[in-house]
Design a protein around this motif. Sequence first.
Motif, PDB file in Angstrom:
ATOM      1  N   ALA A  90      -3.213  -3.361 -13.779  1.00  0.00           N
ATOM      2  CA  ALA A  90      -2.382  -2.764 -12.740  1.00  0.00           C
ATOM      3  C   ALA A  90      -2.596  -1.267 -12.653  1.00  0.00           C
ATOM      4  O   ALA A  90      -2.708  -0.685 -11.569  1.00  0.00           O
ATOM      5  N   HIS A  91      -2.691  -0.632 -13.821  1.00  0.00           N
ATOM      6  CA  HIS A  91      -2.899   0.819 -13.843  1.00  0.00           C
ATOM      7  C   HIS A  91      -4.232   1.192 -13.234  1.00  0.00           C
ATOM      8  O   HIS A  91      -4.358   2.183 -12.509  1.00  0.00           O
ATOM      9  N   ALA A  92      -5.254   0.368 -13.513  1.00  0.00           N
ATOM     10  CA  ALA A  92      -6.590   0.676 -13.009  1.00  0.00           C
ATOM     11  C   ALA A  92      -6.617   0.705 -11.489  1.00  0.00           C
ATOM     12  O   ALA A  92      -7.292   1.533 -10.880  1.00  0.00           O
ATOM     13  N   VAL A  93      -5.854  -0.157 -10.869  1.00  0.00           N
ATOM     14  CA  VAL A  93      -5.851  -0.226  -9.407  1.00  0.00           C
ATOM     15  C   VAL A  93      -4.908   0.817  -8.803  1.00  0.00           C
ATOM     16  O   VAL A  93      -5.291   1.578  -7.914  1.00  0.00           O
ATOM     17  N   LEU A  94      -3.698   0.876  -9.309  1.00  0.00           N
ATOM     18  CA  LEU A  94      -2.704   1.741  -8.676  1.00  0.00           C
ATOM     19  C   LEU A  94      -2.942   3.218  -8.930  1.00  0.00           C
ATOM     20  O   LEU A  94      -2.462   4.066  -8.158  1.00  0.00           O
ATOM     21  N   SER A  95      -3.639   3.548  -9.976  1.00  0.00           N
ATOM     22  CA  SER A  95      -3.900   4.966 -10.257  1.00  0.00           C
ATOM     23  C   SER A  95      -5.047   5.515  -9.419  1.00  0.00           C
ATOM     24  O   SER A  95      -5.260   6.723  -9.372  1.00  0.00           O
ATOM     25  N   ASP A  96      -5.782   4.630  -8.769  1.00  0.00           N
ATOM     26  CA  ASP A  96      -6.892   5.040  -7.892  1.00  0.00           C
ATOM     27  C   ASP A  96      -6.409   4.941  -6.449  1.00  0.00           C
ATOM     28  O   ASP A  96      -6.156   3.843  -5.953  1.00  0.00           O
ATOM     29  N   PRO A  97      -6.257   6.067  -5.735  1.00  0.00           N
ATOM     30  CA  PRO A  97      -5.692   6.045  -4.374  1.00  0.00           C
ATOM     31  C   PRO A  97      -6.411   5.089  -3.431  1.00  0.00           C
ATOM     32  O   PRO A  97      -5.769   4.390  -2.642  1.00  0.00           O
ATOM     33  N   GLN A  98      -7.756   5.053  -3.496  1.00  0.00           N
ATOM     34  CA  GLN A  98      -8.497   4.204  -2.568  1.00  0.00           C
ATOM     35  C   GLN A  98      -8.293   2.732  -2.886  1.00  0.00           C
ATOM     36  O   GLN A  98      -8.092   1.907  -1.994  1.00  0.00           O
ATOM     37  N   ARG A  99      -8.343   2.407  -4.192  1.00  0.00           N
ATOM     38  CA  ARG A  99      -8.149   1.013  -4.591  1.00  0.00           C
ATOM     39  C   ARG A  99      -6.700   0.574  -4.319  1.00  0.00           C
ATOM     40  O   ARG A  99      -6.438  -0.569  -3.941  1.00  0.00           O
ATOM     41  N   ARG A 100      -5.778   1.496  -4.516  1.00  0.00           N
ATOM     42  CA  ARG A 100      -4.379   1.170  -4.249  1.00  0.00           C
ATOM     43  C   ARG A 100      -4.162   0.877  -2.761  1.00  0.00           C
ATOM     44  O   ARG A 100      -3.437  -0.050  -2.398  1.00  0.00           O
ATOM     45  N   GLU A 101      -4.797   1.684  -1.901  1.00  0.00           N
ATOM     46  CA  GLU A 101      -4.646   1.470  -0.468  1.00  0.00           C
ATOM     47  C   GLU A 101      -5.191   0.113  -0.058  1.00  0.00           C
ATOM     48  O   GLU A 101      -4.574  -0.616   0.730  1.00  0.00           O
ATOM     49  N   ARG A 102      -6.376  -0.248  -0.620  1.00  0.00           N
ATOM     50  CA  ARG A 102      -6.931  -1.556  -0.305  1.00  0.00           C
ATOM     51  C   ARG A 102      -6.023  -2.681  -0.800  1.00  0.00           C
ATOM     52  O   ARG A 102      -5.830  -3.686  -0.144  1.00  0.00           O
ATOM     53  N   TYR A 103      -5.481  -2.456  -1.993  1.00  0.00           N
ATOM     54  CA  TYR A 103      -4.574  -3.452  -2.568  1.00  0.00           C
ATOM     55  C   TYR A 103      -3.323  -3.610  -1.712  1.00  0.00           C
ATOM     56  O   TYR A 103      -2.857  -4.721  -1.454  1.00  0.00           O
ATOM     57  N   ASP A 104      -2.785  -2.479  -1.243  1.00  0.00           N
ATOM     58  CA  ASP A 104      -1.597  -2.524  -0.414  1.00  0.00           C
ATOM     59  C   ASP A 104      -1.841  -3.261   0.902  1.00  0.00           C
ATOM     60  O   ASP A 104      -0.915  -3.826   1.487  1.00  0.00           O
TER      61      ASP A 104
END
Length: 572
Positions: A492-506
């Motif tokens: 979870a940290h790996a994805v949410l701490s990266d703005p680009q990956r978090r945006e894709r995840y969202d």
Amino acid sequence: MANKKRTTAAKKTQQPSGTPSSSVPNGNASPSATPAASTSASPRAQSPPPDSVVESTPDPEETGPEEDILTRAEKVKEQGNNAFKAKKYTEAVELYTKAIEMNPLEPSYLTNRAASYMALKRFRPAMEDCQVAASLQAEAPSAKTLLRLAKCQHALGSSTPALSTIRIILSLEPKNAQALQLQDKVKTLEGHVQNFTSARQKKEWALARLALDKCLQAIEGEGGDVPPEWRIWRVELELSRGNLEAANQSANDALRLNANSPDVLTLRGLVLFLSGRLPQALQHVVSALKYDPGHEPAQKLRKRIKEVEKLKEEGNTAFKLGKLAEAVEKYTECLDNIGEAEEEGNGGAIRATLLSNRATTLLKLDKHEEALADTDASLLLSPNSFKALRTRARINLHLEKFDAAIADFKSAIQQAQGDGSALDNDVRNLKSELKKAEAALKRSKTKDYYKILGVSRECNEADIKKAYRRESLKHHPDKGGDEEKFKLVVEAHAVLSDPQRRERYDMGEDEDGMNDGGMGGMGGFGGGMSAMDLEEIFAQFGGGGPRFGGGHFGGGGFGGGRRGHSHSGFPF
């Protein structure tokens, strides 16, 4: 003495001026016409030769200017009769009016003019003429005059006075067919009025509307004038049913026909107030008070409008300044002033707006259940409000009611596209929020990284870092934690701490296979995490690598970490 005899003979052959012609709309002779009818002919019509001027001078007691006026009045009446027969009713009214001005005590002129008014569907002036004529005939009542009066009363919706008049007619002529027929009509109308009154008292709005519709049909079917009171009833009925649009239309109709009525102006102001159009509402109330400065309902409504306007603005200002608790307080006080009386459509659109405003404020205060209750109440009053739908969608998203959130976002988009007050940006933002809600629904069926870290979807980078440290410590295997949960925390940290990956995840996209729970990558950690990522993670625990499955990860620590370190003093 020859001229004197001719004058006397003319007196004897002169027809009484009050005798009605066969073409008169009302053929009743009036007792009051008899004295005037027996006077002599005009002396000018019987002018004697010059040599007998002295002999032919009329006696002032036998004739005079009054005789001339009465004669001319009768001639004008006959002209009116001819116009009536030719169906020139407006011209007939004008001629009868001239005759009345010449001889106001002749009831037949009044009843004839009343007949002309009735032909023009002008029942109110016709009724007034009949009332005056009936008073002149008080000693010898005319059934025809009274019948005409009763018809006017019925056409104006005055059923009780009409029945009273009909009773007098039947006392004079018990078998009067027209009176008996009219009596049945009036009794039917009176029954509809009583049904309406009873249903309104019991708040049975559907029955009340049916009864009022029958009242209106009875009057309009006769070409009559709907009483102003009934028009007010219609507005009040639509308000009670919560139909502001119909109430507004009925109020406009009532105001068009009674533009100077303080009651109608005040009622129109109330409809505008409940519709949320406060400046226009205030204008109507002020106009009502110009016609009647002491009009109590208008005074109370004016005070109420001003108070609601003030509190609403104060609440909006507090919200913009971030004073959320104060905004809730102001909105609540404003709602108390609006009220939710059933007779006022439970508060109408203005209450719906204030409930929506308070719900938005409560949402920012994380009082989700209270906010949801407000939006539900708001949408009961105003189902098509895209703002209330948007607020409820956001609340449902927070409460993880994803299906409900998606349905509300879709409805909000549909309503906003048809709402002239909505901006293009509103629609774009709603569509973006809909995609996020759909992504959240998808995540809820697999993994929710926000939930794993215990943070909200609006969290910032610092929140994520703090939550990651907390959850890592809690679930680290070397501290007796659950190995699988620790892996999810790292993922979870790996994805949410990266703005680009978090945006894709969202947006619901699979982020490098992270959403399917895969543990590919280095040493069994998911998401293609690099050795540097893991080195940074374990450096937070004093440098030593964790033992997964009883062994050290990768055969040793990272960055000079000490194998088998107890990790007892983590810097959290």
